[in-house]
Design an enzyme around this catalytic site. Structure first.
Site, PDB file in Angstrom:
ATOM      1  N   GLU A  28     -12.372  -1.082  -0.062  1.00  0.00           N
ATOM      2  CA  GLU A  28     -12.443   0.258   0.538  1.00  0.00           C
ATOM      3  C   GLU A  28     -13.685   0.964   0.049  1.00  0.00           C
ATOM      4  O   GLU A  28     -13.987   0.939  -1.144  1.00  0.00           O
ATOM      5  CB  GLU A  28     -11.256   1.148   0.138  1.00  0.00           C
ATOM      6  CG  GLU A  28      -9.942   0.789   0.755  1.00  0.00           C
ATOM      7  CD  GLU A  28      -8.807   1.709   0.303  1.00  0.00           C
ATOM      8  OE1 GLU A  28      -9.060   2.882  -0.041  1.00  0.00           O
ATOM      9  OE2 GLU A  28      -7.661   1.222   0.292  1.00  0.00           O
TER      10      GLU A  28
ATOM     11  N   HIS B 215       0.876  -1.170   0.000  1.00  0.00           N
ATOM     12  CA  HIS B 215       0.000   0.000   0.000  1.00  0.00           C
ATOM     13  C   HIS B 215       0.919   1.227   0.000  1.00  0.00           C
ATOM     14  O   HIS B 215       0.917   2.033   0.912  1.00  0.00           O
ATOM     15  CB  HIS B 215      -0.942  -0.034   1.212  1.00  0.00           C
ATOM     16  CG  HIS B 215      -2.182   0.789   1.052  1.00  0.00           C
ATOM     17  ND1 HIS B 215      -3.454   0.282   1.255  1.00  0.00           N
ATOM     18  CD2 HIS B 215      -2.358   2.079   0.736  1.00  0.00           C
ATOM     19  CE1 HIS B 215      -4.351   1.237   1.066  1.00  0.00           C
ATOM     20  NE2 HIS B 215      -3.710   2.343   0.756  1.00  0.00           N
TER      21      HIS B 215
ATOM     22  N   TYR C 264     -15.032   5.071  -4.483  1.00  0.00           N
ATOM     23  CA  TYR C 264     -15.334   6.329  -3.790  1.00  0.00           C
ATOM     24  C   TYR C 264     -16.366   7.162  -4.536  1.00  0.00           C
ATOM     25  O   TYR C 264     -17.308   7.661  -3.934  1.00  0.00           O
ATOM     26  CB  TYR C 264     -14.041   7.125  -3.545  1.00  0.00           C
ATOM     27  CG  TYR C 264     -13.201   6.460  -2.467  1.00  0.00           C
ATOM     28  CD1 TYR C 264     -13.484   6.672  -1.127  1.00  0.00           C
ATOM     29  CD2 TYR C 264     -12.192   5.561  -2.786  1.00  0.00           C
ATOM     30  CE1 TYR C 264     -12.769   6.029  -0.124  1.00  0.00           C
ATOM     31  CE2 TYR C 264     -11.468   4.908  -1.798  1.00  0.00           C
ATOM     32  CZ  TYR C 264     -11.764   5.148  -0.464  1.00  0.00           C
ATOM     33  OH  TYR C 264     -11.069   4.500   0.522  1.00  0.00           O
TER      34      TYR C 264
END
Ligand code: FCB
Length: 469
Positions: free
Chosen positions: A371, A138, A311
């Site tokens: 996520e 990451h 997102y």
């Protein structure tokens, strides 16, 4: 977005009224974090420098001059954080391993103290009934490897596979789910094309070798992990965004197709179909001579799971004068935005999931949402009197999560094989170029004191996970 307000003490449901029990019984519910964003202890226990240690210390790179030196002090406070996760009731936790904690210079023998930290984390998670989901990369590349060319250098892909094998040897007996790379598109675009993330290179379309070598590293790492743990569940996490043209004009349609190819197709197609999409539509020559024979077969090694980070959708129009890219990103009209300026479009998540199933069909492995979440300007209200406790009310995040989890339910109803959902993030943390100013956590981190204060959204998620009606 319309939804009924959620109040503490009432059952946690999605905004369309679903309880946890409306999802498959073995669905994994979790939260996600990443090493550099939470750990701190930047030089503890033999850790080497990562590109983010270097980058965040360069003046002007990070809002407010913030660095990850201390972050949430999770390296020290890990047991307390796992206890808070256990209290939340999650069944999974996605964390990342810091490569320079394991190999300070990116090669050679493993640093036992670094491995021991993750080993203790895994043990504590398992003891709390939480399944660890481990991300190998990451974004915190050992600086020593960047000094030799970083992801622009093909060797880095092989180094990454070596590191993956080391971690698998030490944690493979207890960790079942392995994610190789988090968001290769961000590694390449922000790190090597635009330079807003470490290592800060501005190569525009000449950054393609970074894209290819990250993906090659992914394929090699899948094989390295499977060699050590034959039954492991291995995948990659892509950051996908449905792309819409701003208007019906052919120019805007072309801009949208261009962005879709560089943001989504360039990462999905090689991993799932074994080929890169044509980039002719960009009208910009992209040198792909770094792609050698056999690479795409490695990159498309079959996966057990595809991680998707969602997102917001993206709206694009034709580029204005002086823009070196064949598209320009504009605002999504008519939607509220998060503190990041990202439009809140829960249906975009359902459309994305249904869309990838339509597009990739049998080639699409089972999906995990690795996520999803939102930053808002959360305010800590200190206790004022007897019986009062410090609290953070974040009803906007409650709405965000309720509606997006509902959208995941819609996608499952539409036949998409989604196996899990992780909230980004468990805890407020170092949001890369934005520093600590942007808060994504279910738990508020009071950085000066390192107090953890569960927000209203934590209470909602806990009520949802309890699944009571
Ligand atoms: C994703 C990153 C994650 C976090 C969220 C907000 O792109 O993977 O680390 O910064 O965005």
């Amino acid at each position: 977005m319309t939804s009924t307000p959620w109040l503490p003490g009432t059952p946690g449901t999605t905004s369309d009224g679903r309880l946890r029990t409306a999802f498959p019984a073995d669905f994994l519910w979790g939260t996600a974090t990443a090493s550099y964003q939470i750990e701190g202890s930047a030089d503890a226990d033999g850790k080497g420098l990562s590109i983010w240690d270097t980058f965040s210390h360069e003046p002007g790179r990070i809002a407010g001059g913030d660095t990850g030196d201390i972050a949430c002090d999770h390296y020290v406070r890990m047991p307390e954080d796992v206890a808070l996760m256990a209290d939340l009731g999650v069944s999974s936790y996605r964390f990342s391993v810091s490569w320079p904690r394991i190999q300070p210079t990116g090669t050679g023998a493993a640093e036992a103290r670094g491995l021991d930290f993750y080993s203790r984390l895994v043990d504590q998670l398992l003891a709390a009934g939480i399944a660890p989901a481990l991300t190998l990369y990451h974004w915190d590349l050992p600086q020593a490897l960047e000094d030799q060319g970083g992801w622009l250098d093909r060797d880095t892909a092989y180094r990454f596979a070596g590191y993956a094998g080391l971690v698998a040897e030490h944690l493979g007996d207890r960790v079942h789910t392995w994610i190789t790379i988090n968001e290769a598109v961000v590694v390449s675009t922000f790190g090597y094309a635009l330079g807003t993330h470490a290592p800060g290179k501005v190569l525009l379309f000449d950054s393609f070798p970074a894209t290819h070598h990250v993906l090659l590293g992914h394929g090699l790492a899948v094989q390295a992990v499977r060699d050590v743990i034959p039954g492991a569940r291995v995948g990659i996490t892509h950051n996908l965004s449905p792309v819409h043209p701003e208007s019906d004009s052919p120019q805007d349609a072309r801009a949208a197709a261009s962005l879709d190819a560089v943001q989504n197709g360039t990462y999905m197609d090689p991993c799932l179909l074994g080929r890169y999409p044509s980039l002719d539509i960009l009208g910009i020559p992209v040198d792909r001579s770094c792609v050698l024979e056999g690479d795409l077969a490695i990159i498309s090694t079959p996966l057990d799971v595809l991680g998707i980070n969602y997102y917001n959708p993206t709206v694009v129009k034709a580029p204005g004068e002086g823009n070196p890219f064949p598209f320009e990103i504009t605002a999504m009209p008519g939607y509220a935005q998060t503190a990041m300026g990202w439009s809140i479009v829960p249906d975009g998540l359902r459309d994305l999931l249904v869309g990838v199933k339509e597009q990739y069909g049998e080639a699409l492995p089972p999906v995990m949402i690795t996520e999803n979440g939102a930053a808002f300007d959360d305010v800590l209200v200190e206790a004022t009197g007897d019986g009062d406790v410090p609290h953070v009310d974040d009803p906007q995040r409650v709405d965000y999560l309720r509606s997006h989890i509902g959208a995941v339910g819609d996608a499952i109803d539409a036949g998409v094989d989604v196996r899990g959902y992780d909230v980004w993030s468990f805890l407020d943390n170092f949001e890369w170029a934005e520093g600590y100013a942007k808060r994504f956590g279910l738990v508020y981190c009071d950085y000066p004191t390192q107090r953890r204060i569960p927000k209203l959204s934590y209470s909602w998620f806990r009520a949802f996970l309890e699944g009571t009606s």
